[in-house]
Design an enzyme around this catalytic site. Structure first.
Site, PDB file in Angstrom:
ATOM      1  N   GLY A 223       0.801  -1.225   0.000  1.00  0.00           N
ATOM      2  CA  GLY A 223       0.000   0.000   0.000  1.00  0.00           C
ATOM      3  C   GLY A 223       0.823   1.258   0.000  1.00  0.00           C
ATOM      4  O   GLY A 223       0.397   2.286   0.510  1.00  0.00           O
ATOM      5  N   SER A 224       2.026   1.219  -0.588  1.00  0.00           N
ATOM      6  CA  SER A 224       2.935   2.360  -0.557  1.00  0.00           C
ATOM      7  C   SER A 224       2.613   3.422  -1.592  1.00  0.00           C
ATOM      8  O   SER A 224       3.056   4.562  -1.483  1.00  0.00           O
ATOM      9  CB  SER A 224       4.377   1.881  -0.772  1.00  0.00           C
ATOM     10  OG  SER A 224       4.503   1.292  -2.058  1.00  0.00           O
ATOM     11  N   GLY A 225       1.877   3.062  -2.648  1.00  0.00           N
ATOM     12  CA  GLY A 225       1.631   3.999  -3.735  1.00  0.00           C
ATOM     13  C   GLY A 225       2.754   4.062  -4.737  1.00  0.00           C
ATOM     14  O   GLY A 225       2.774   4.928  -5.614  1.00  0.00           O
ATOM     15  N   GLY A 227       3.464   1.609  -6.856  1.00  0.00           N
ATOM     16  CA  GLY A 227       3.236   0.601  -7.887  1.00  0.00           C
ATOM     17  C   GLY A 227       3.794  -0.745  -7.491  1.00  0.00           C
ATOM     18  O   GLY A 227       4.282  -1.496  -8.331  1.00  0.00           O
ATOM     19  N   SER A 229       2.471  -3.648  -6.430  1.00  0.00           N
ATOM     20  CA  SER A 229       1.906  -4.898  -6.949  1.00  0.00           C
ATOM     21  C   SER A 229       2.358  -5.149  -8.382  1.00  0.00           C
ATOM     22  O   SER A 229       2.552  -6.294  -8.796  1.00  0.00           O
ATOM     23  CB  SER A 229       0.374  -4.855  -6.885  1.00  0.00           C
ATOM     24  OG  SER A 229      -0.145  -3.770  -7.635  1.00  0.00           O
ATOM     25  N   ASP A 273       2.383   1.489 -14.396  1.00  0.00           N
ATOM     26  CA  ASP A 273       3.228   0.827 -13.402  1.00  0.00           C
ATOM     27  C   ASP A 273       4.006  -0.343 -14.001  1.00  0.00           C
ATOM     28  O   ASP A 273       5.197  -0.523 -13.732  1.00  0.00           O
ATOM     29  CB  ASP A 273       2.385   0.320 -12.230  1.00  0.00           C
ATOM     30  CG  ASP A 273       1.709   1.440 -11.465  1.00  0.00           C
ATOM     31  OD1 ASP A 273       1.979   2.620 -11.784  1.00  0.00           O
ATOM     32  OD2 ASP A 273       0.895   1.145 -10.577  1.00  0.00           O
TER      33      ASP A 273
END
Length: 455
Positions: A223-225, A227, A229, A273
């Site tokens: 959930g870091s933002g 990208g 995943s 991403d």
């Protein structure tokens, strides 16, 4: 002991004549002298015998009369390099002995075979991206009808994948980040599971014809933002690609990552991403209905170094779900009828920032980050909240020229452009609000894979 060694040996009590006959009937111009336990005691070459006989030596005496005890031998398991160096000193045969000194083999240049293939594992690492502008325009529903572009780079935070093929059909998947373990009897068993995780979904897209153990870990929080995943998906696909004979291109790796993450696993979002993580470095990525294009950006070292010094990566320690945010933003933007206007303005800002970046106009670049953040907040109410707004305002009041929340919004990492003289003040202010600043370096390479022997 192999057959060649047996045919080229004589015992200590055998005669010079026996040694001559052994050399004459053998394939080598050398015999090895052993005791009853096959311990190597000496060697006798054709040259040694000729010199001995020319000096009037008798042939009915033991071979010990003229054998050479200052011979060269190697231990079992000796390296190729060691033996090649002995051969290069004009030796044409090397005896191989075990730990007790017993003769077990004879090696010649022609019989020094290449190492047999051994099992290998594949590793890969994919960097995360840092998006400067244009985010949102990489959504398919927008760029099929409108020009779209994203400006981004990659940084030295990675997802790491290790792929170990198995001799059976079992598929096991381990995620260090989530602390999970998945196990399937076969690919068919995996395909039948409707509730499988992202990693298993990626495997189902690849459809390998062998069992495997897959290990995954990342340098950044969920959930870091950044990208993350997509970096995970890209790293896993690259690990599979490492074991292929016909390797996928970088574009194909990015497309497979999009397929697995967005379409099969169902994480809503755009295309940037996967391309950023696969290609790496600074890029202007253009999205079109027909074909997406990645345009690498060559920056002068001074520009790249200065930008790195002026950026502060700030972890708000607020996790977010980018997929849900993308869905919510799309619904809100569509209902307001502002979708095209906001995204067109975002793409225009992306073009301006691209020009500022390549010309080294970094102060203007930093101010554009602020413009982009103000624009992004109009996409949806979910992009920011009171806590995030407070963090941003504190950073600006402490000297930051601009910044933006990376990813879809709602949490994760802020990126601030800060002149060096204000860096300490900004970091102190955001840390006082519970944030954590993270050091980083730009990464010029995209996903990287390699293979190594299984130890």
């Amino acid at each position: 002991m192999n057959q060649l060694a047996r045919t080229q040996t004589v015992y200590l009590n055998q005669t010079i004549l026996d040694a001559v006959e052994c050399i004459e009937t053998g394939d080598l111009q050398i015999v090895f002298v052993v005791n009853e336990q096959w311990r190597l005691e000496g060697v006798l070459t054709n040259g040694d015998l000729r010199r001995y006989l020319l000096q009037g030596g008798a042939t009915n005496v033991p071979v010990t009369e003229c054998m050479n005890t200052a011979y060269r031998s190697v231990k079992v398991g000796a390296s190729r390099e060691e033996m090649l160096k002995i051969f290069d000193l004009s030796y044409n045969a090397i005896p191989v002995v075990d730990g007790s000194g017993c003769l077990v083999d004879v090696v010649t240049p022609a019989r020094l075979a290449a190492n047999q293939e051994v099992p290998v594992l594949a590793r890969a690492r994919a960097p995360v991206r840092m998006s400067f502008s244009g985010g949102g325009s990489d959504l398919t529903y927008y760029f099929v009808e409108n020009p779209a572009a994203v400006l981004s780079c990659t940084v030295g935070l990675y997802s790491h994948a290790t792929l170990i093929p198995r001799t059976d059909n079992v598929i096991r998947i381990f995620s260090e980040d989530l602390g999970t373990r998945e196990s399937y009897e076969s690919l068919d068993d995996l395909m039948d599971h409707a509730d499988k995780g992202l990693l298993a979904t990626i495997v189902s897209v690849i459809q390998p014809n062998y069992g495997l153990d897959l290990y995954m870990r990342s340098d950044f929080p969920v959930g870091s933002g950044l990208g993350g995943s997509s970096a995970v998906a890209t790293a896993v696909i690259a690990a599979f690609n490492e074991l292929r004979r016909d390797r996928w291109s970088t574009y194909e790796v990015a497309e497979l990552a999009f397929q697995a993450e967005r379409l099969c696993f169902g994480i809503a979002g755009g295309w940037q991403d996967q391309y950023a993580s696969a290609f790496g470095g600074f890029n202007l990525i253009e999205f079109k209905e027909g074909r997406n294009l990645v345009h690498p950006i060559r920056l002068e070292d001074s520009i790249c170094n200065e930008l790195e010094e002026c950026l502060v990566l700030c972890d708000t320690r607020i996790s977010h779900d980018s997929g849900k945010l993308h869905v919510q933003q799309r619904e809100e933007m569509s209902s307001k009828g502002e979708q095209s206007l906001l995204l067109t303005e975002s793409v225009s800002l992306c073009r301006r920032m691209h020009h500022h970046l390549i010309r080294g106009e970094l102060h203007d670049f930093g101010r554009c980050l602020h413009d982009g953040w103000m624009l992004k907040k109009q996409f949806s109410q979910a992009v920011s909240d009171g806590v995030l707004d407070q963090i941003y305002e504190c950073a600006l009041n402490a000297g930051a020229l601009g910044g933006k929340l990376l990813g879809a919004g709602g949490g994760g990492f802020f990126l601030f452009f800060v002149q060096p003289q204000h860096r300490q003040a900004v970091t102190e202010k955001v840390r006082a609000l519970g944030c954590r600043t993270t050091d980083f370096r730009f990464e010029s390479s995209g996903v990287t894979s390699w293979r190594t022997k299984i130890q």
